[in-house]
Design a protein around this motif. Structure first.
Motif, PDB file in Angstrom:
ATOM      1  N   GLU A 244      -9.572 -39.048 -20.127  1.00  0.00           N
ATOM      2  CA  GLU A 244      -8.259 -38.517 -19.749  1.00  0.00           C
ATOM      3  C   GLU A 244      -7.941 -37.326 -20.646  1.00  0.00           C
ATOM      4  OE1 GLU A 244      -5.106 -41.367 -19.223  1.00  0.00           O
ATOM      5  OE2 GLU A 244      -3.585 -39.862 -19.695  1.00  0.00           O
ATOM      6  N   ASN A 245      -7.678 -36.173 -20.034  1.00  0.00           N
ATOM      7  CA  ASN A 245      -7.405 -34.967 -20.825  1.00  0.00           C
ATOM      8  C   ASN A 245      -5.919 -34.889 -21.194  1.00  0.00           C
ATOM      9  OD1 ASN A 245      -6.013 -33.671 -18.676  1.00  0.00           O
ATOM     10  ND2 ASN A 245      -7.922 -32.831 -17.862  1.00  0.00           N
ATOM     11  N   PRO A 246      -5.559 -33.960 -22.091  1.00  0.00           N
ATOM     12  CA  PRO A 246      -4.160 -33.914 -22.547  1.00  0.00           C
ATOM     13  C   PRO A 246      -3.159 -33.602 -21.435  1.00  0.00           C
ATOM     14  CG  PRO A 246      -5.577 -32.673 -24.036  1.00  0.00           C
ATOM     15  CD  PRO A 246      -6.412 -33.028 -22.852  1.00  0.00           C
ATOM     16  N   MET A 247      -3.628 -33.060 -20.300  1.00  0.00           N
ATOM     17  CA  MET A 247      -2.707 -32.820 -19.176  1.00  0.00           C
ATOM     18  C   MET A 247      -2.429 -34.112 -18.414  1.00  0.00           C
ATOM     19  SD  MET A 247      -4.444 -29.352 -17.712  1.00  0.00           S
ATOM     20  CE  MET A 247      -3.203 -28.909 -16.528  1.00  0.00           C
ATOM     21  N   GLY A 248      -3.185 -35.180 -18.738  1.00  0.00           N
ATOM     22  CA  GLY A 248      -2.969 -36.473 -18.086  1.00  0.00           C
ATOM     23  C   GLY A 248      -3.897 -36.734 -16.905  1.00  0.00           C
ATOM     24  N   PHE A 249      -4.905 -35.872 -16.699  1.00  0.00           N
ATOM     25  CA  PHE A 249      -5.855 -36.076 -15.605  1.00  0.00           C
ATOM     26  C   PHE A 249      -7.084 -36.823 -16.109  1.00  0.00           C
ATOM     27  CE2 PHE A 249      -3.691 -32.165 -14.177  1.00  0.00           C
ATOM     28  CZ  PHE A 249      -3.234 -32.619 -12.949  1.00  0.00           C
ATOM     29  N   VAL A 250      -7.495 -37.839 -15.362  1.00  0.00           N
ATOM     30  CA  VAL A 250      -8.733 -38.554 -15.674  1.00  0.00           C
ATOM     31  C   VAL A 250      -9.868 -37.884 -14.893  1.00  0.00           C
ATOM     32  CG1 VAL A 250      -9.950 -40.755 -15.542  1.00  0.00           C
ATOM     33  CG2 VAL A 250      -7.493 -40.701 -16.092  1.00  0.00           C
ATOM     34  N   VAL A 251     -10.926 -37.493 -15.622  1.00  0.00           N
ATOM     35  CA  VAL A 251     -12.064 -36.808 -14.996  1.00  0.00           C
ATOM     36  C   VAL A 251     -13.326 -37.648 -15.211  1.00  0.00           C
ATOM     37  CG1 VAL A 251     -13.462 -34.698 -14.989  1.00  0.00           C
ATOM     38  CG2 VAL A 251     -10.995 -34.558 -15.419  1.00  0.00           C
ATOM     39  N   HIS A 252     -14.097 -37.805 -14.146  1.00  0.00           N
ATOM     40  CA  HIS A 252     -15.372 -38.529 -14.185  1.00  0.00           C
ATOM     41  C   HIS A 252     -16.491 -37.480 -14.219  1.00  0.00           C
ATOM     42  CE1 HIS A 252     -17.780 -42.100 -12.264  1.00  0.00           C
ATOM     43  NE2 HIS A 252     -18.475 -41.481 -13.193  1.00  0.00           N
ATOM     44  N   PHE A 253     -17.320 -37.536 -15.263  1.00  0.00           N
ATOM     45  CA  PHE A 253     -18.400 -36.561 -15.440  1.00  0.00           C
ATOM     46  C   PHE A 253     -19.722 -37.177 -14.961  1.00  0.00           C
ATOM     47  CE2 PHE A 253     -15.028 -35.467 -18.305  1.00  0.00           C
ATOM     48  CZ  PHE A 253     -14.950 -34.092 -18.216  1.00  0.00           C
ATOM     49  N   PHE A 254     -20.560 -36.329 -14.339  1.00  0.00           N
ATOM     50  CA  PHE A 254     -21.811 -36.801 -13.720  1.00  0.00           C
ATOM     51  C   PHE A 254     -23.016 -36.131 -14.355  1.00  0.00           C
ATOM     52  CE2 PHE A 254     -20.592 -38.826  -9.521  1.00  0.00           C
ATOM     53  CZ  PHE A 254     -19.227 -38.834  -9.750  1.00  0.00           C
ATOM     54  N   ASP A 255     -24.130 -36.897 -14.454  1.00  0.00           N
ATOM     55  CA  ASP A 255     -25.426 -36.263 -14.721  1.00  0.00           C
ATOM     56  C   ASP A 255     -26.263 -36.362 -13.440  1.00  0.00           C
ATOM     57  OD1 ASP A 255     -26.176 -38.908 -14.664  1.00  0.00           O
ATOM     58  OD2 ASP A 255     -26.911 -38.973 -16.730  1.00  0.00           O
ATOM     59  N   GLU A 256     -27.455 -35.751 -13.476  1.00  0.00           N
ATOM     60  CA  GLU A 256     -28.266 -35.728 -12.246  1.00  0.00           C
ATOM     61  C   GLU A 256     -28.676 -37.124 -11.824  1.00  0.00           C
ATOM     62  OE1 GLU A 256     -30.500 -31.454 -12.597  1.00  0.00           O
ATOM     63  OE2 GLU A 256     -31.272 -33.003 -11.266  1.00  0.00           O
ATOM     64  N   ALA A 257     -28.931 -38.003 -12.823  1.00  0.00           N
ATOM     65  CA  ALA A 257     -29.391 -39.358 -12.510  1.00  0.00           C
ATOM     66  C   ALA A 257     -28.327 -40.099 -11.684  1.00  0.00           C
ATOM     67  CB  ALA A 257     -29.697 -40.112 -13.798  1.00  0.00           C
ATOM     68  N   LYS A 258     -27.065 -39.907 -12.059  1.00  0.00           N
ATOM     69  CA  LYS A 258     -25.986 -40.585 -11.310  1.00  0.00           C
ATOM     70  C   LYS A 258     -25.902 -40.036  -9.882  1.00  0.00           C
ATOM     71  CE  LYS A 258     -22.313 -41.819 -13.504  1.00  0.00           C
ATOM     72  NZ  LYS A 258     -20.985 -42.031 -14.139  1.00  0.00           N
ATOM     73  N   ILE A 259     -26.047 -38.716  -9.753  1.00  0.00           N
ATOM     74  CA  ILE A 259     -26.003 -38.107  -8.405  1.00  0.00           C
ATOM     75  C   ILE A 259     -27.125 -38.682  -7.542  1.00  0.00           C
ATOM     76  CG2 ILE A 259     -26.357 -35.930  -7.159  1.00  0.00           C
ATOM     77  CD1 ILE A 259     -24.842 -34.567  -9.520  1.00  0.00           C
ATOM     78  N   ARG A 260     -28.307 -38.821  -8.149  1.00  0.00           N
ATOM     79  CA  ARG A 260     -29.447 -39.361  -7.375  1.00  0.00           C
ATOM     80  C   ARG A 260     -29.185 -40.806  -6.966  1.00  0.00           C
ATOM     81  NH1 ARG A 260     -33.271 -35.665  -7.102  1.00  0.00           N
ATOM     82  NH2 ARG A 260     -33.101 -33.983  -8.627  1.00  0.00           N
ATOM     83  N   ARG A 261     -28.629 -41.595  -7.892  1.00  0.00           N
ATOM     84  CA  ARG A 261     -28.311 -43.005  -7.555  1.00  0.00           C
ATOM     85  C   ARG A 261     -27.323 -43.085  -6.395  1.00  0.00           C
ATOM     86  NH1 ARG A 261     -27.812 -43.707 -13.138  1.00  0.00           N
ATOM     87  NH2 ARG A 261     -25.553 -43.898 -13.177  1.00  0.00           N
ATOM     88  N   LEU A 262     -26.439 -42.080  -6.300  1.00  0.00           N
ATOM     89  CA  LEU A 262     -25.360 -42.116  -5.304  1.00  0.00           C
ATOM     90  C   LEU A 262     -25.758 -41.459  -3.971  1.00  0.00           C
ATOM     91  CD1 LEU A 262     -22.447 -41.342  -7.754  1.00  0.00           C
ATOM     92  CD2 LEU A 262     -22.628 -43.395  -6.328  1.00  0.00           C
ATOM     93  N   SER A 263     -27.059 -41.157  -3.815  1.00  0.00           N
ATOM     94  CA  SER A 263     -27.474 -40.403  -2.625  1.00  0.00           C
ATOM     95  C   SER A 263     -28.244 -41.258  -1.625  1.00  0.00           C
ATOM     96  CB  SER A 263     -28.334 -39.206  -3.055  1.00  0.00           C
ATOM     97  OG  SER A 263     -27.590 -38.379  -3.907  1.00  0.00           O
ATOM     98  N   SER A 264     -28.072 -42.563  -1.717  1.00  0.00           N
ATOM     99  CA  SER A 264     -28.810 -43.459  -0.832  1.00  0.00           C
ATOM    100  C   SER A 264     -28.427 -43.202   0.640  1.00  0.00           C
ATOM    101  CB  SER A 264     -28.482 -44.880  -1.294  1.00  0.00           C
ATOM    102  OG  SER A 264     -28.608 -45.772  -0.284  1.00  0.00           O
TER     103      SER A 264
END
Ligand SMILES: C[S@@+](CC[C@H](N)C(=O)[O-])C[C@H]1O[C@@H](n2cnc3c(N)ncnc32)[C@H](O)[C@@H]1O
Length: 219
Positions: A170-190
């Motif tokens: 969560e950044n100081p503006m109050g937004f929660v951001v989810h960061f991705f690496d390539e491995a996560k993108i590949r897992r999510l591409s089924s």
């Protein structure tokens, strides 16, 4: 819905969109690249997830695409309805207020492409993203495209501020951001073929972000 100890993110976006054009009024670079690709691939019907205040939606509509847009922010959706009429872009446009975690209430195989810029990188767990990816796959026709962007581990905000589980902060503006690496993108591409994953900078306000552009094709 509120994450563990954090600000309610829907309310956060509702407040943000009381201010006009948080991300600026110009189409994003990703939106401009998407338009060229959609033209080359004969895309006519697009589903846009997390459309915000429509900087890319207007670009697609002005260029003859038909767009159905979803967002869970009430102020965002009201703004989009009013603005589409002001801009005379309401003909081939449908906007729905919907939390994508509750599904995509649209028919099977009804879109040529799904597009989202910095939507999957919001406060969504990996299993929630996987479920939405499957919903995108369901509403795409065979061979349809799912083009999206997510902030990555090279982003200046990765690992900073307040941890909110998985790779979310969560950044100081109050937004929660989810960061991705390539491995996560590949897992999510089924169920999709990955056409490419490439890094780019998003220079739109309020600061420069490092993202992956991902192009998936429904198999
Ligand atoms: C970072 S903003 C990007 C807005 C827009 N795509 C742009 O680039 O200008 C993310 C958007 O996703 C929406 N959003 C976040 N979580 C959502 C959810 N679970 N369901 C629907 N929309 C959501 C927010 O309301 C916000 O408009």
């Amino acid at each position: 819905m509120q994450g563990p100890g954090g600000k309610d993110q829907k309310r956060q976006w509702d407040e943000t969109y009381k201010q006009k054009e948080f991300f600026g009024s110009e189409p994003s670079e990703l939106g401009q690249r998407a338009l060229q690709i959609f033209k080359q691939r004969g895309v006519r019907k697009v589903l846009e997830l997390g459309c915000g205040q429509g900087r890319d939606t207007w670009l697609f509509l002005r260029n003859g695409l038909s767009v159905t847009a979803l967002d869970y922010s009430e102020t965002g959706v009201c703004y989009m309805r009013d603005r589409s009429e002001e801009l005379c872009l309401d003909k081939d446009f449908v906007i729905e207020m919907q939390d994508a975690r509750k599904g995509i209430p649209l028919p099977d195989a009804s879109f040529d492409a799904v597009y989202s810029h910095m939507f999957f990188t919001m406060e969504l767990t990996e299993s929630e993203v996987a479920a939405i990816m499957e919903e995108c796959r369901r509403v795409l026709r065979p061979g349809g495209l799912n083009m999206y962007s997510v902030r990555n581990f090279h982003d200046p905000h990765y690992g900073k501020f307040t941890p909110r589980g998985e790779d979310m902060y969560e950044n100081p503006m109050g937004f929660v951001v989810h960061f991705f690496d390539e491995a996560k993108i590949r897992r999510l591409s089924s169920g999709y073929e990955i056409e490419w994953i490439r890094e780019f900078d998003d220079t739109s306000p309020p600061f420069v972000k490092k993202l992956y552009e991902v192009m998936l094709r429904k198999v």
